[in-house]
Scaffold this motif. Structure first.
Motif, PDB file in Angstrom:
ATOM      1  N   GLN A   1       1.577   6.492  15.157  1.00  0.00           N
ATOM      2  CA  GLN A   1       1.736   6.181  13.727  1.00  0.00           C
ATOM      3  C   GLN A   1       1.092   4.845  13.344  1.00  0.00           C
ATOM      4  OE1 GLN A   1       4.543   6.640  15.709  1.00  0.00           O
ATOM      5  NE2 GLN A   1       5.410   8.619  15.091  1.00  0.00           N
ATOM      6  N   GLN A   2       1.089   3.905  14.289  1.00  0.00           N
ATOM      7  CA  GLN A   2       0.545   2.578  13.966  1.00  0.00           C
ATOM      8  C   GLN A   2      -0.924   2.635  13.577  1.00  0.00           C
ATOM      9  OE1 GLN A   2       2.188   3.398  16.723  1.00  0.00           O
ATOM     10  NE2 GLN A   2       3.868   1.966  17.089  1.00  0.00           N
ATOM     11  N   GLU A   3      -1.652   3.625  14.123  1.00  0.00           N
ATOM     12  CA  GLU A   3      -3.073   3.758  13.802  1.00  0.00           C
ATOM     13  C   GLU A   3      -3.315   4.767  12.685  1.00  0.00           C
ATOM     14  OE1 GLU A   3      -2.269   3.947  17.403  1.00  0.00           O
ATOM     15  OE2 GLU A   3      -2.398   1.777  17.161  1.00  0.00           O
ATOM     16  N   GLN A   4      -2.270   5.456  12.255  1.00  0.00           N
ATOM     17  CA  GLN A   4      -2.449   6.505  11.252  1.00  0.00           C
ATOM     18  C   GLN A   4      -1.638   6.187   9.995  1.00  0.00           C
ATOM     19  OE1 GLN A   4      -3.721  10.011  14.394  1.00  0.00           O
ATOM     20  NE2 GLN A   4      -1.623   9.899  13.741  1.00  0.00           N
TER      21      GLN A   4
ATOM     22  N   SER B   1      -0.562   2.543   9.483  1.00  0.00           N
ATOM     23  CA  SER B   1      -1.647   1.559   9.375  1.00  0.00           C
ATOM     24  C   SER B   1      -2.080   1.355   7.925  1.00  0.00           C
ATOM     25  CB  SER B   1      -2.844   1.995  10.217  1.00  0.00           C
ATOM     26  OG  SER B   1      -3.503   3.106   9.633  1.00  0.00           O
ATOM     27  N   GLU B   2      -1.843   2.387   7.089  1.00  0.00           N
ATOM     28  CA  GLU B   2      -2.247   2.303   5.679  1.00  0.00           C
ATOM     29  C   GLU B   2      -1.068   2.063   4.742  1.00  0.00           C
ATOM     30  OE1 GLU B   2      -5.445   2.292   4.624  1.00  0.00           O
ATOM     31  OE2 GLU B   2      -5.856   2.215   6.767  1.00  0.00           O
ATOM     32  N   CYS B   3       0.117   1.840   5.303  1.00  0.00           N
ATOM     33  CA  CYS B   3       1.314   1.646   4.481  1.00  0.00           C
ATOM     34  C   CYS B   3       1.144   0.448   3.537  1.00  0.00           C
ATOM     35  CB  CYS B   3       2.524   1.437   5.386  1.00  0.00           C
ATOM     36  SG  CYS B   3       4.046   1.058   4.505  1.00  0.00           S
ATOM     37  N   THR B   4       1.420   0.668   2.268  1.00  0.00           N
ATOM     38  CA  THR B   4       1.262  -0.390   1.266  1.00  0.00           C
ATOM     39  C   THR B   4       2.194  -1.570   1.539  1.00  0.00           C
ATOM     40  OG1 THR B   4       0.678   1.299  -0.361  1.00  0.00           O
ATOM     41  CG2 THR B   4       1.257  -0.877  -1.210  1.00  0.00           C
ATOM     42  N   VAL B   5       3.372  -1.292   2.049  1.00  0.00           N
ATOM     43  CA  VAL B   5       4.320  -2.376   2.357  1.00  0.00           C
ATOM     44  C   VAL B   5       3.718  -3.321   3.391  1.00  0.00           C
ATOM     45  CG1 VAL B   5       6.586  -2.921   3.333  1.00  0.00           C
ATOM     46  CG2 VAL B   5       6.341  -0.995   1.759  1.00  0.00           C
ATOM     47  N   GLY B   6       3.110  -2.758   4.435  1.00  0.00           N
ATOM     48  CA  GLY B   6       2.472  -3.593   5.450  1.00  0.00           C
ATOM     49  C   GLY B   6       1.341  -4.421   4.870  1.00  0.00           C
ATOM     50  N   LYS B   7       0.586  -3.814   3.955  1.00  0.00           N
ATOM     51  CA  LYS B   7      -0.525  -4.536   3.338  1.00  0.00           C
ATOM     52  C   LYS B   7      -0.027  -5.660   2.431  1.00  0.00           C
ATOM     53  CE  LYS B   7      -3.843  -0.740   3.538  1.00  0.00           C
ATOM     54  NZ  LYS B   7      -4.675   0.219   2.774  1.00  0.00           N
ATOM     55  N   LEU B   8       1.041  -5.377   1.656  1.00  0.00           N
ATOM     56  CA  LEU B   8       1.591  -6.422   0.777  1.00  0.00           C
ATOM     57  C   LEU B   8       2.180  -7.569   1.580  1.00  0.00           C
ATOM     58  CD1 LEU B   8       3.290  -4.191  -1.946  1.00  0.00           C
ATOM     59  CD2 LEU B   8       1.250  -5.615  -2.226  1.00  0.00           C
ATOM     60  N   LYS B   9       2.735  -7.234   2.740  1.00  0.00           N
ATOM     61  CA  LYS B   9       3.299  -8.262   3.619  1.00  0.00           C
ATOM     62  C   LYS B   9       2.221  -8.929   4.473  1.00  0.00           C
ATOM     63  CE  LYS B   9       7.961  -7.798   3.285  1.00  0.00           C
ATOM     64  NZ  LYS B   9       8.936  -8.910   3.195  1.00  0.00           N
ATOM     65  N   LYS B  10       0.993  -8.374   4.403  1.00  0.00           N
ATOM     66  CA  LYS B  10      -0.137  -8.863   5.197  1.00  0.00           C
ATOM     67  C   LYS B  10       0.175  -8.851   6.690  1.00  0.00           C
ATOM     68  CE  LYS B  10      -1.905 -11.704   1.425  1.00  0.00           C
ATOM     69  NZ  LYS B  10      -2.325 -13.060   0.970  1.00  0.00           N
ATOM     70  N   ASN B  11       0.910  -7.813   7.069  1.00  0.00           N
ATOM     71  CA  ASN B  11       1.297  -7.660   8.477  1.00  0.00           C
ATOM     72  C   ASN B  11       1.597  -6.187   8.736  1.00  0.00           C
ATOM     73  OD1 ASN B  11       2.379  -7.678  11.046  1.00  0.00           O
ATOM     74  ND2 ASN B  11       3.899  -9.276  10.637  1.00  0.00           N
ATOM     75  N   LYS B  12       0.759  -5.529   9.542  1.00  0.00           N
ATOM     76  CA  LYS B  12       0.956  -4.107   9.811  1.00  0.00           C
ATOM     77  C   LYS B  12       2.291  -3.822  10.505  1.00  0.00           C
ATOM     78  CE  LYS B  12      -3.853  -2.560   9.966  1.00  0.00           C
ATOM     79  NZ  LYS B  12      -4.900  -1.865  10.767  1.00  0.00           N
ATOM     80  N   GLU B  13       2.822  -4.823  11.191  1.00  0.00           N
ATOM     81  CA  GLU B  13       4.108  -4.643  11.867  1.00  0.00           C
ATOM     82  C   GLU B  13       5.245  -4.501  10.864  1.00  0.00           C
ATOM     83  OE1 GLU B  13       4.450  -4.260  15.224  1.00  0.00           O
ATOM     84  OE2 GLU B  13       2.261  -4.276  15.171  1.00  0.00           O
TER      85      GLU B  13
ATOM     86  N   ALA C   1       5.022  -2.525   8.241  1.00  0.00           N
ATOM     87  CA  ALA C   1       4.921  -1.218   7.599  1.00  0.00           C
ATOM     88  C   ALA C   1       6.236  -0.460   7.750  1.00  0.00           C
ATOM     89  CB  ALA C   1       3.782  -0.419   8.230  1.00  0.00           C
ATOM     90  N   VAL C   2       6.500   0.468   6.838  1.00  0.00           N
ATOM     91  CA  VAL C   2       7.705   1.305   6.931  1.00  0.00           C
ATOM     92  C   VAL C   2       7.657   2.100   8.240  1.00  0.00           C
ATOM     93  CG1 VAL C   2       8.996   3.199   5.871  1.00  0.00           C
ATOM     94  CG2 VAL C   2       7.906   1.463   4.427  1.00  0.00           C
ATOM     95  N   GLY C   3       8.785   2.191   8.925  1.00  0.00           N
ATOM     96  CA  GLY C   3       8.849   2.891  10.214  1.00  0.00           C
ATOM     97  C   GLY C   3       8.863   4.401  10.042  1.00  0.00           C
ATOM     98  N   ILE C   4       7.752   4.946   9.615  1.00  0.00           N
ATOM     99  CA  ILE C   4       7.658   6.373   9.308  1.00  0.00           C
ATOM    100  C   ILE C   4       7.952   7.221  10.535  1.00  0.00           C
ATOM    101  CG2 ILE C   4       6.099   8.211   8.522  1.00  0.00           C
ATOM    102  CD1 ILE C   4       4.589   5.925   6.961  1.00  0.00           C
ATOM    103  N   GLY C   5       7.367   6.854  11.669  1.00  0.00           N
ATOM    104  CA  GLY C   5       7.590   7.615  12.896  1.00  0.00           C
ATOM    105  C   GLY C   5       9.041   7.593  13.340  1.00  0.00           C
TER     106      GLY C   5
END
Length: 470
Positions: A99-102, A105-117, A119-123
């Motif tokens: 999920q981290q690469e899929q 990786s494109e989660c808007t939350v991660g982008k707004l936080k400027k940190n992919k870690e 991102a919402v824990g979709i998996g």
């Protein structure tokens, strides 16, 4: 709850076994989310809508925002139903999909936080929903109202084969899956350890497919017990999903020494044949020291499995830096927590052996990173004069697999590439033989579970169109 409030909710970390405890057992490492944790994590989704980037980056196009909205309300049943519209194997994907690469990786939350870690824990939520449905007897099984009269044969019961079988069964097609091994599941069973993907999860997902009407025939090697031509006479269409089970070796001196395994053999003997159990009929060599060559998920699985078998000194030798490793970040972290020693920017040149042929060590050389290769990863360049010896008693080669050439041998008319992979139409996945389709690793080479499933979904669509044209 407004967007600002959602962004202030911290990411929910999934609880897991302590590293010192888990290397003593084969039980799954993460425990999974509680209901409260799942609801809290889902509330972090800011609901981007139908054009959400997470949907676009999901190979099977799950409506992720809708799933998150249901979970945030505590409506787990409808959330699970929404996932099952596009994914027939959520319990598996929630555990092994990258999920981290899929999607993440494109989660808007991660982008707004400027940190992919962040991102919402979709998996993690997908896994939670599958487990919740299983334990609460809420699994979705809706067989087709009536049979359409067509019969399709599926070769291989890995993620591609299981997906195409389930999708076609939902349309009323009679599907027969042929598996060479004694247990269905393909790479899910023989290639992924129990501590990452428990057998009971695979069994549950396959039981759901059988309830849809899918028939699975084990111990059936296509090309021996039944030929492709016999299949063409009996079935209206064929899907080949036989995977990439032929290990790649390095062709270096000493590679045929005693104590050298391909990762494929090593994991198969342990995962499928339970070589770790006392009085096993397929015992495996467990010396005090061992080196795993490679940097992917299979290499991590091999190294972490060796620790659980009692190997006290496990080194992972990889010729690039950790940043270039294809393995999931979570698997790398788990490996380091458990005691796997990473020997990075190191390439193996020779496997050393004693007079009886047993491994005594490996000759390696230090590397530095040069210009990017065709895949965007920086090429490793040897540092002259940096040769050294690493003392180990066993070596596992985990640098990849190729498609098994058995299908080509039994069906020489089918077109393949130089690596024995089957050539297909890039969109429909139809092979050079009309009515015969292929997907997953037999086409892609060794790829991810979710990519194989995407092939399965796409092939099912075009097989159904082909059947309607008959």
């Amino acid at each position: 709850m407004d967007k600002k409030e959602r962004l202030e909710i911290p990411r929910q970390k999934m609880p897991e076994q302590d590293p010192k405890e888990r290397i003593e057992n084969m039980k799954e490492v993460p425990y999974g989310y509680t209901e409260e944790m799942a609801v809290t994590e889902a509330k972090r989704c800011i609901q981007c809508g139908k054009n959400a980037p997470c949907i676009k980056n999901c190979p099977v196009s799950i409506d992720i925002p809708s799933v998150m909205a249901f979970v945030a309300e505590g409506d787990f049943e409808n959330a699970y139903k929404k996932i099952k519209e596009n994914n027939l194997l959520p319990g598996i994907c929630g555990r092994v999909c990258p999920q981290q690469e899929q999607c993440q990786s494109e989660c808007t939350v991660g982008k707004l936080k400027k940190n992919k870690e962040c991102a919402v824990g979709i998996g993690n939520i997908e896994r939670f929903l599958a487990d919740w449905a299983r334990t609460n007897n809420k699994e979705i099984i809706v067989p087709a109202e009536k049979k359409n009269g067509w019969k399709v044969a599926v070769i291989g019961s890995g993620p591609a084969g299981l997906t195409v079988a389930g999708e076609l069964a939902r349309k009323g097609t009679e599907v027969h899956v042929f598996e060479a091994l004694h247990t269905p599941g393909g790479v899910l069973v023989y290639g992924i350890p129990e501590f990452r993907l428990p057998q009971e999860i695979i069994d549950s997902e396959i039981a759901n497919l059988k309830a849809l009407g899918v028939k699975i025939h084990c111990n059936r090697i296509v090309g021996q017990s039944i030929t492709m031509h016999e299949m063409l006479d009996e079935y209206d269409s064929i899907f080949i999903g036989s995977g990439a089970g032929l290990p790649i070796f390095m062709n270096i001196p000493g590679e045929n020494s005693l104590g050298v395994y391909s990762a494929n053999e090593y994991l198969t003997r342990i995962n499928l044949m339970k070589a770790y159990k006392k009085q096993s009929q397929t015992p495996i060599y467990t010396p005090e020291s061992l080196a795993v060559i490679g940097g992917g998920n299979v290499a991590m699985d091999s190294a972490r499995t060796a620790l659980r078998l009692g190997v006290s000194d496990v080194k992972l030798v990889y010729r690039r830096s950790e940043a270039e490793m294809p393995a999931r970040a979570e698997e790398r972290e788990h490996a380091k927590e458990e005691g796997v020693k990473f020997d990075l920017l190191t390439d193996i040149k020779e496997i050393l052996k004693d007079e009886k042929g047993w491994v005594t060590g490996i000759k390696v050389v230090d590397m530095e990173l040069g210009e990017p290769d065709e895949y965007g990863r920086r090429k490793p360049v040897e540092i002259k004069g940096s040769d050294r010896i690493i003392d180990v008693k066993s070596v596992i080669i985990a640098i990849g697999n190729r498609p098994n050439p058995l299908v080509k041998k039994s069906f020489p008319e089918i077109e393949t590439n130089e690596k024995a992979g089957i050539k297909t139409d890039p969109e429909t996945l139809e092979t050079s033989i009309k009515g015969v389709f292929a997907g997953g690793d037999i086409v892609l080479g060794a790829a991810t579970v979710i990519k194989a499933m995407e092939h399965g979904k796409r092939a099912a669509k075009y097989i159904d169109e082909y059947l309607h044209s008959l």
